[in-house]
Every structure is written in structure tokens, then in C-alpha cells.
Design an enzyme around this catalytic site. Structure first.
Site, PDB file in Angstrom:
ATOM      1  N   ASP A   1       5.369  -4.242   7.542  1.00 14.14           N
ATOM      2  CA  ASP A   1       6.186  -4.333   6.331  1.00 14.14           C
ATOM      3  C   ASP A   1       7.523  -5.045   6.526  1.00 14.14           C
ATOM      4  O   ASP A   1       8.249  -4.752   7.483  1.00 14.14           O
ATOM      5  CB  ASP A   1       6.525  -2.935   5.815  1.00 14.14           C
ATOM      6  CG  ASP A   1       5.300  -2.079   5.567  1.00 14.14           C
ATOM      7  OD1 ASP A   1       4.184  -2.555   5.775  1.00 14.14           O
ATOM      8  OD2 ASP A   1       5.487  -0.917   5.171  1.00 14.14           O
TER       9      ASP A   1
ATOM     10  N   GLU B   1       3.204   3.370  -1.554  1.00 13.67           N
ATOM     11  CA  GLU B   1       4.181   3.014  -0.524  1.00 13.67           C
ATOM     12  C   GLU B   1       5.122   1.933  -1.040  1.00 13.67           C
ATOM     13  O   GLU B   1       4.886   1.298  -2.066  1.00 13.67           O
ATOM     14  CB  GLU B   1       3.472   2.516   0.743  1.00 13.67           C
ATOM     15  CG  GLU B   1       2.622   3.564   1.434  1.00 13.67           C
ATOM     16  CD  GLU B   1       2.050   3.064   2.751  1.00 13.67           C
ATOM     17  OE1 GLU B   1       2.185   3.786   3.744  1.00 13.67           O
ATOM     18  OE2 GLU B   1       1.483   1.952   2.781  1.00 13.67           O
TER      19      GLU B   1
END
Length: 567
Positions: A148, A317
Site C-alpha cells: 500500500d 481497507e
């Protein structure tokens, strides 16, 4: 010679081989050993074998544990080496306390592991790129695993990108914030580690804000970071930087937010001028929780969003929340970004979004359907830069999918970020959708026009009506793209694109809805990825590809093609 073997051989040859100056390992039992290392070089090169189980290493200096990490230490062969900075503590020697977790019946006796012979020291770790699939103009880590994008912000002419990083292997583990910066969203300078694991946990995803008005009391212009500390539970922590994000100081009273929910992570903070406070949005299980604060320190829970909206086939998320202009109107709407894994439209990871209104406390969604920001398989963890210039909302995504991210055929590094994309809103058939347009900085990449595709190029197709585009090579590998104007769809088929045997989930055809007619397609090709956009930003599709040799042929039906080499 394979890329993996070539990389290992060349690294070994360039090490100026310094012996590890270690005693023989002290084997304490079938799974436990200690090794005393005399410090001579800056780095201790850890030999990695990817198929092995992780070994846990405690680095002990002067009887104090200074660092803990997990490494797939080589048992019978070395795939590559990863550097551990051992000079940082200023000690003459250190102790490695190592616990192995593999099955001894399969791997043999610890005393015979090849890692003991292959530990080496060096003053310079070789990061020269030798990977055929490493992108040319997408951000990648110098080495190791990346997922990420985190903590992105713009300040004083510089874009800062932090990212989930494993400095000790090319698979997910040891989550740390790595750091890169860029002036043009294309050329990135690596700055190494920004925030390291500590006693509270490893460092999961989060965000940074530029505190222009010193609401936090750390100083005007301080960069404040929020991140998830992942230990026994997931909690939220805070750090701040007074040198434009180059170094961070963690606050003494971490964690700042806690919960008894098992999935409690990925804080995204932003200044909300409408309430003259900060908002923070957190992913918790399958909902988003919204908080507010006057000072970035004291947070008040306001509301939750999620039940009954969007896809719930996986964990939610990496949220983001922003106010955007609707093209060609005086309307503004709020958009909430929600990344989900699994549950993506084509399996695994994907980015969904919601359009609605937000009053600083509650997000009210106005759509009833599930909407995806990108219709490829390799677009995840999408978030935007704080404080971007000219009111822009510039996003980056992780260009992979949890279904196979750990198995893709690279060694020196794993994973890249998408090209930068500007987000806005547009109307079609009475509905409001997210617009995704390649950021204007990408135009500067265009070099000379060329007659055939290169490993890294931009392909522009001016579309007449429907169009078929086939990228291929002499091995018969191909990617087939089709714009179906009557059917209002764009399709990319990578089932025969090249290497795919590393995962049964990789070979796929992805399909995107098209809102209005596509007049021009912009297709970004870069060694191991293809990103296709409607030039007006009404369709985006991102897919990885691993051709055994670069695509150097193109066939277009129904449009005029122009190919630009990348400068």
C-alpha cells in the site's frame, strides 16, 4: 542464465566479499541458534531462500534487543541477499538470536543450513536494476517487497510517498514505512526507511497531513503522520516531522486510538474547512468510522458508514474521503474511497467508491449500486496526496492483487505503484461517477513518435466507433483490448499475455462499463503492466502482464494509433 540466478551471481561478485567475521553458530536445539557477528561492513547481507519458512531474528547489542525481524534464511540455496544495517548501533559486535519455524524433517539439521556460509558483510549494497519486469516510469522500491501507498503529501514543490515495505525480503513481512520523493510524480528518489516497527507493533498503512496552522502545537508546517501499529491488536499511532517528512518522531503517548475490533486500521486524516476541524476516517471490519479533532491529538468518534452499501465480500481497507467538483456544473459532492479484499469485481483486491454528502460528522451515500474506480485486477489501496497543489486530488494505487502478489515472477523487488491519476466527478444518465484521468505530468514523458510498441511506451488510439487493439510478440503472447461502442464496454484479455503459471487466478479477462462514447484511448505500457484510460477520464483499467519478451507488435482495427516512446 535466469534473471534470479544472474542477480544472485552478480551481487555475490560485487560484494568486495568481506567475511562475516562470525563464530560458528551455537546450535541450541532443533529450531534455535545464536550467532555472534563482528561488525566490519555497514551491511550484513542476509541470504534469502523464498520457499523456506520465516526465521525470527532478534538483534541483540550490549545485551539489549535492538531490532526484531523475520527472514526466510537460506537452507540449501540462495535466491538473493537483503541488507541489514549493522553499523547503526555503533557496536563492535552483535548477537543474532535466531528461531527457525520450518519442519526439520523436510529441511534437515540447522547446523547444515547454507545461510551460515553465505552471511557476508559489505559497505555498499548493490541496487542496480537487473529485473526484466521492473517498470521504467512507475514507482518501485529499490529492493524488497512493497504494497500500500501510505502517508502521501505535497509540500514545498515536492511529492512525498511512503509505502508498506519489507526491507528484508521480496514477500510481505516486517511492515515498515519506506519513503520516496518526487518533483514530477514520475521520477522518484528513494530515502530508505521512514518509520520502523517498535514495541507496539509493525507499521501498517496510514496517512500524513501538513499542519499549516500549527493546530497540533508541533509548529506551523509540521508533517503529522498517523499509522496503524500492528501488534497483538491493531491500534492507531502518531508521529510528526519538522524536516518535511525526512525523519519522524513518534509521540510518547502512543497509541492514540484503540478498539477491540480485530480489523481496525488505515487512518486517513484531512483538514475539513467547512467545520474548521480535522477529520479522520478508519477502516474497521466492513465499515468506516469517522472522527473529528481540533488539534490532531484529541479525537471524537462521530459516526460509522457501510452497512447496506457496496460490496461486503471482504475486509474494508485504506479509506479516503474528499470533496470534488462535478464537471461542467456548480455542484460539489463528497466521495468516499473504500478498498476491499477479497471481493473485487474480478476476484481478490479492488477499489470501490461511494458518492454522497458529508457534514463533518456523517457521510450520507446517495447511490445504491456498487461502483469500482478501476476495472482491472491490479489496482488496490488507492489513496490521495494531502495538500496537493491547485486543489487537485491526485491518487496512487498499489499495482497488484493479493491473490498472487507474493508469487509474481520478480526477485529483486515486488510490486509497483500505478501512474498518478487525478480524480474528479462527472454526470452520466442522471448519475454521478468518479472520473479518473492520467495526471498531466505524464505528458512530459512523451518522447519521439515510434512505429511499433517498446517495452515502455504510451499508445494513443483515436477511436472511430468500436475498436480492437492487439499487443503481441513473436512468441504468440498477446493482450487483446476491445472497445464495444454499442455494448458500452471496454475489455482487456490477458489470458495469453505471457507468464501466468505462478497463480491460477492470474489469467483473466476484465470488463469495464463505458459512460458515453470513448473518443480517445490512452494506454500506458511499462515492462509488466498495462493501464488503459478513456482520455476523458470516464474509464480506467489496470492489469499486470509478464510477457516472455516485450510486446513489439500492434494491430488496431477501428482507430488511428500513435505510439510515443518514453523519455
Amino acid at each position: 542464465m535466469s534473471t534470479k540466478r544472474k542477480f544472485t551471481t552478480l551481487v555475490a561478485a560485487l560484494l568486495m566479499t568481506l567475511a562475516a567475521h562470525a563464530q560458528a553458530p551455537q546450535i541450541l536445539d532443533d529450531n534455535h541458534a545464536m550467532l555472534r557477528v563482528g561488525v566490519q561492513g555497514k551491511y550484513l547481507l542476509l541470504p534469502v531462500q523464498e520457499k523456506e519458512e520465516y526465521a525470527h531474528i532478534d538483534v541483540v547489542v550490549d545485551n539489549q534487543m535492538r531490532q526484531a525481524l523475520n527472514v526466510r534464511l537460506a537452507v540449501d540455496k540462495v535466491d538473493y541477499y537483503m541488507p541489514l544495517d549493522i553499523k547503526r548501533w555503533g557496536a563492535k559486535s552483535l548477537l543474532l538470536d535466531i528461531t527457525f519455524h520450518g519442519d526439520r524433517r523436510a529441511t534437515g539439521a540447522v547446523k547444515d543450513f547454507v545461510c551460515w556460509k553465505e552471511l557476508q558483510q559489505t559497505d555498499n549494497y548493490d541496487t542496480q536494476n537487473r529485473e526484466v519486469y521492473r517498470p521504467l516510469y512507475h514507482h518501485t522500491p529499490l529492493y524488497g517487497w512493497m504494497n500500500d501507498p501510505n502517508g502521501m503529501f505535497y509540500k514545498d514543490g515536492m511529492y512525498h510517498l511512503y509505502f508498506q515495505w519489507n526491507p528484508y525480503g521480496s514477500q510481505w513481512e516486517n511492515m515498515t514505512w519506506g519513503h520516496s520523493s518526487s518533483r514530477d510524480l514520475v521520477h522518484w528518489e528513494n530515502h530508505g526507511t521512514a518509520i520502523e516497527p517498535d514495541a507496539i507493533g509493525t507499521i501498517f498503512s496510514g496517512s500524513c497531513v501538513v499542519d499549516k496552522n500549527n493546530t497540533s502545537g508541533y509548529g506551523a508546517g509540521t508533517v503529522v503522520a498517523f499509522y496503524t501499529s500492528a501488534g497483538h491488536n491493531q491500534v492507531q499511532s502518531m508521529a510528526y516531522s519538522t524536516d518535511n517528512g525526512m525523519t519522524f518522531k513518534k509521540v510518547a503517548d502512543n497509541p492514540i486510538l484503540t478498539s477491540n475490533d480485530p480489523d481496525f486500521r488505515d487512518p486517513k486524516a484531512f483538514w475539513n474547512p467547512e467545520i474548521r476541524k480535522w477529520n479522520l476516517i478508519l477502516a474497521v471490519g466492513q465499515e468506516m468510522r469517522i472522527y473529528s479533532s481540533p488539534n490532531l491529538k484529541d479525537w471524537t468518534y462521530e459516526s460509522s458508514f457501510g452497512k447496506g452499501y457496496g460490496c461486503h465480500d471482504g475486509v474494508w481497507e485504506c479509506p479516503d474521503l474528499m470533496k470534488l467538483q462535478v464537471r461542467g456544473t456548480d455542484k460539489q459532492k463528497w466521495m468516499l474511497i473504500c478498498n476491499i479484499n477479497p471481493g473485487g469485481i474480478f476476484g481478490g483486491s479492488a477499489t470501490q467508491y461511494f458518492i454522497g454528502d458529508f457534514d463533518g460528522k456523517t457521510f450520507t451515500c446517495q447511490q445504491t449500486d456498487t461502483r469500482w474506480m478501476d476495472y482491472g485486477k491490479d489496482h488496490y489501496a488507492t489513496v490521495t496526496f494531502d495538500n496537493a497543489p491547485d486543489g487537485r486530488h491526485i491518487a496512487l494505487a498499489w499495482m497488484s492483487n493479493w491473490q498472487y502478489a507474493n508469487q509474481v515472477p520478480t526477485t529483486q523487488f515486488r510490486s509497483a505503484n500505478s501512474v498518478a491519476r487525478d480524480l474528479d466527478l462527472f454526470e452520466a444518465d442522471g448519475e454521478i461517477y468518479c472520473g479518473v484521468t492520467p495526471s498531466k505530468e505524464l505528458l512530459a514523458l512523451r518522447g519521439a513518435k515510434v512505429k511499433k510498441p517498446t517495452p515502455a511506451c504510451e499508445i494513443v488510439v483515436d477511436v472511430k466507433s468500436s475498436a480492437d487493439i492487439v499487443l503481441s510478440n513473436s512468441k504468440g503472447e498477446q493482450v487483446v483490448m476491445r472497445y464495444d461502442a454499442p455494448g458500452k464496454t471496454f475489455t482487456m484479455d490477458r489470458k495469453n499475455s505471457g507468464l501466468s503459471d505462478f497463480s491460477e487466478s492470474f489469467a483473466a479477462e476484465t470488463v469495464a462499463p463505458v459512460h458515453g462514447n470513448i473518443k480517445q484511448l490512452r494506454i500506458f505500457v511499462d515492462h509488466s503492466s498495462i493501464e488503459a484510460f478513456d482520455a476523458e477520464g470516464k474509464m480506467a483499467m489496470t492489469n499486470l502482464v509478464f510477457p516472455s519478451q516485450p510486446y513489439d507488435k500492434i494491430k488496431v482495427k477501428g482507430g488511428k494509433v500513435t505510439i510515443y516512446e518514453i523519455k
